[in-house]
Design an enzyme around this catalytic site. Structure first.
Site, PDB file in Angstrom:
ATOM      1  N   GLY A 234       4.233   2.213   6.693  1.00 51.11           N
ATOM      2  CA  GLY A 234       5.039   1.544   5.664  1.00 51.11           C
ATOM      3  C   GLY A 234       4.183   1.165   4.482  1.00 51.11           C
ATOM      4  O   GLY A 234       3.066   1.653   4.339  1.00 51.11           O
ATOM      5  N   ASN A 235       4.710   0.316   3.610  1.00 47.89           N
ATOM      6  CA  ASN A 235       3.909  -0.170   2.494  1.00 47.89           C
ATOM      7  C   ASN A 235       4.321  -1.605   2.167  1.00 47.89           C
ATOM      8  O   ASN A 235       5.242  -2.142   2.764  1.00 47.89           O
ATOM      9  CB  ASN A 235       4.028   0.758   1.281  1.00 47.89           C
ATOM     10  CG  ASN A 235       5.464   0.856   0.799  1.00 47.89           C
ATOM     11  OD1 ASN A 235       6.036  -0.110   0.323  1.00 47.89           O
ATOM     12  ND2 ASN A 235       6.059   2.039   0.943  1.00 47.89           N
ATOM     13  N   TYR A 236       3.625  -2.218   1.209  1.00 48.38           N
ATOM     14  CA  TYR A 236       3.801  -3.655   0.953  1.00 48.38           C
ATOM     15  C   TYR A 236       4.964  -3.985   0.012  1.00 48.38           C
ATOM     16  O   TYR A 236       5.117  -5.124  -0.388  1.00 48.38           O
ATOM     17  CB  TYR A 236       2.518  -4.225   0.352  1.00 48.38           C
ATOM     18  CG  TYR A 236       1.372  -4.302   1.332  1.00 48.38           C
ATOM     19  CD1 TYR A 236       1.482  -5.089   2.471  1.00 48.38           C
ATOM     20  CD2 TYR A 236       0.196  -3.605   1.114  1.00 48.38           C
ATOM     21  CE1 TYR A 236       0.432  -5.176   3.366  1.00 48.38           C
ATOM     22  CE2 TYR A 236      -0.859  -3.684   2.003  1.00 48.38           C
ATOM     23  CZ  TYR A 236      -0.732  -4.462   3.134  1.00 48.38           C
ATOM     24  OH  TYR A 236      -1.764  -4.558   4.015  1.00 48.38           O
ATOM     25  N   SER A 237       5.780  -3.017  -0.356  1.00 48.58           N
ATOM     26  CA  SER A 237       6.866  -3.310  -1.301  1.00 48.58           C
ATOM     27  C   SER A 237       7.784  -4.404  -0.747  1.00 48.58           C
ATOM     28  O   SER A 237       8.195  -4.366   0.410  1.00 48.58           O
ATOM     29  CB  SER A 237       7.675  -2.041  -1.568  1.00 48.58           C
ATOM     30  OG  SER A 237       8.855  -2.368  -2.257  1.00 48.58           O
TER      31      SER A 237
ATOM     32  N   ALA B 223       9.719   1.998  -3.038  1.00 54.01           N
ATOM     33  CA  ALA B 223       8.418   2.624  -2.779  1.00 54.01           C
ATOM     34  C   ALA B 223       8.613   3.517  -1.543  1.00 54.01           C
ATOM     35  O   ALA B 223       8.522   3.046  -0.413  1.00 54.01           O
ATOM     36  CB  ALA B 223       7.368   1.567  -2.523  1.00 54.01           C
TER      37      ALA B 223
END
Ligand code: CTP
Length: 402
Positions: free
Chosen positions: A210-213, A278
């Site tokens: 995943g990512n930090y969005s 994102a």
């Protein structure tokens, strides 16, 4: 001109010397055709009489939970349902403090807490009270809660001091209210889709890429479109935040493929799509249906395969839909953003740089440059994500309403 014909406005009046100006504001609203219900705090009544206000509004003023002579209960919930807008003018430091902290000890604050409509606040107080960190903190809280602050003016104050704290003039407030209603209809009938947040690409039942969005930017854009009357659908990846406007439709997805599926099915019916999510560019080629166990080997490999590019797919098939993409870059920012805009056949791209401390994931602020396919470029200073959303929607609205 009866520019406010048919509009229901709750006018809240708290106890400050500027309360005398509320009579002029009330007259200005009535003259424009609005129906106004006055709600006063007990100390508001020390500064201006309910008799004056009820004569001007043609309605009894509400100030107590129970009417003294009839014993009738005034429902703050009903007022919230009736109103299209609530304006608190003047708002004292005390009332602002109560609003920011949910202290519901009078009819005005209770009405505020049950308000479903937009709320505007016109503060009025002495210079030092306005400047006090506590007042500033409370005003900031109200802003974050979605309240529109009509900034006080600088000028001579009742105390004899000169500075900021004087309530904005009634005609100027009435004009702000007119503009609010004009704007709230400006994108009526337009269908807008906004993607927001990250995507999660499963590795096994307990792990993902995943990512930090946080989804904050996309959600702010969705709220802004909705506030202008557009019909908004948000396609949201896994985020912990909520939408404030119940009129916004929300489709929750997890992976890029799910987001792609939702967007492709909405594309044909959309006038504008803003791709603020994102999206993970790659996903594990194989998703294990059991938790992957620690192996004896020192390292392990997860083979990734490319996800569909939602923006590019929409760009390929677009048929009159305005497409707005985002580019979060770390270097050669403009060059990369323009290349993305062209490659994905977008109409606009919103560039933010990881090199700007105010931009990026999980922040409440952003600093953007908006670039069009025609080569127009507008760079904005760092602002709250809510204000950045306003700037983006301002720009896109011009094309959307052509
Ligand atoms: N985007 C998308 N689908 C993807 C990847 C990105 O719709 N699979 C959209 C994003 O929502 C954003 C724009 O494309 O509006 C640019 O995203 P970004 O990740 O910066 O672009 P990439 O093409 O993935 O480029 P990079 O090589 O920089 O990752």
């Amino acid at each position: 001109m009866k520019t406010l014909q048919g509009k229901h406005i709750v006018l809240g009046i708290s106890g400050g010397i500027a309360a005398y100006k509320s009579a002029y504001l009330l007259r200005a609203l009535i003259k424009r055709g609005a129906e106004v219900q006055v709600v006063m705090t007990p100390s508001g009544k020390e500064f201006i009489t309910p008799a004056t206000l009820s004569a001007l509004s043609g309605k009894p003023v509400v100030s107590e939970f129970f009417s003294a002579n009839t014993g009738e209960w005034h429902s703050h919930v009903d007022l919230g349902l009736w109103a299209d807008l609530m304006v608190i003018a003047p708002a004292t430091a005390n009332t602002i403090g109560k609003m920011a902290n949910g202290i519901a000890d009078n009819m005005l604050v209770t009405t505020y807490l049950s308000a479903k409509e937009q709320v505007m606040v016109a503060p009025a107080m002495d210079l030092d009270m306005w400047k006090h960190p506590s007042t500033q903190r409370n005003v900031e809280t109200l802003r974050k809660d979605g309240v529109i602050i009509i900034e006080p003016e600088a000028g001579e104050l009742a105390s004899g001091l000169t500075g900021k704290g004087r309530m904005e003039e009634p005609e100027a407030i009435a004009r702000r209210i007119e503009l609010f209603f004009e704007k709230s209809q400006s994108l009526r009938g337009k269908r807008v889709v906004v993607t927001a947040g990250p995507t999660y690409e499963n590795i096994d039942p307990v792990r993902f890429i995943g990512n930090y969005s946080s989804g904050k930017m996309g959600f702010a854009i969705a709220e802004e479109f909705s506030a202008r009357g557009a019909e908004v659908t948000v396609v949201a990846g896994p985020v912990s935040i909520k939408l404030q406007n119940p009129a916004i439709r929300r489709i929750d997805v997890v992976s890029a493929k799910e987001m792609y599926g939702a967007c492709m099915s909405l594309a044909g019916d959309s006038d504008c799509m803003v791709l603020a999510a994102a999206v993970a560019d790659y996903a594990p080629a194989v998703v294990s249906d059991k938790k992957i166990k620690r192996e004896l080997a020192e390292d392990m490999c997860i083979r990734l395969v490319r996800n569909p590019d939602i923006a590019a797919s929409l760009g390929k098939e677009k048929n009159g839909t305005l497409l707005v993409g985002f580019a979060l870059e770390t270097d050669k920012e403009e060059e990369n953003a323009i290349a993305k805009l062209k490659r994905k056949n977008l109409d606009w791209i919103v560039l933010n740089s990881m090199r700007d401390p105010e931009a990026g994931f999980m922040k409440d602020t952003n600093k953007v440059t908006v670039i069009s396919a025609a080569g127009d470029k507008k760079a904005f200073p760092a602002k709250s994500k809510r204000d950045v959303a306003r700037d983006i929607v301002d720009i896109v609205s011009v094309d959307l309403t052509k």
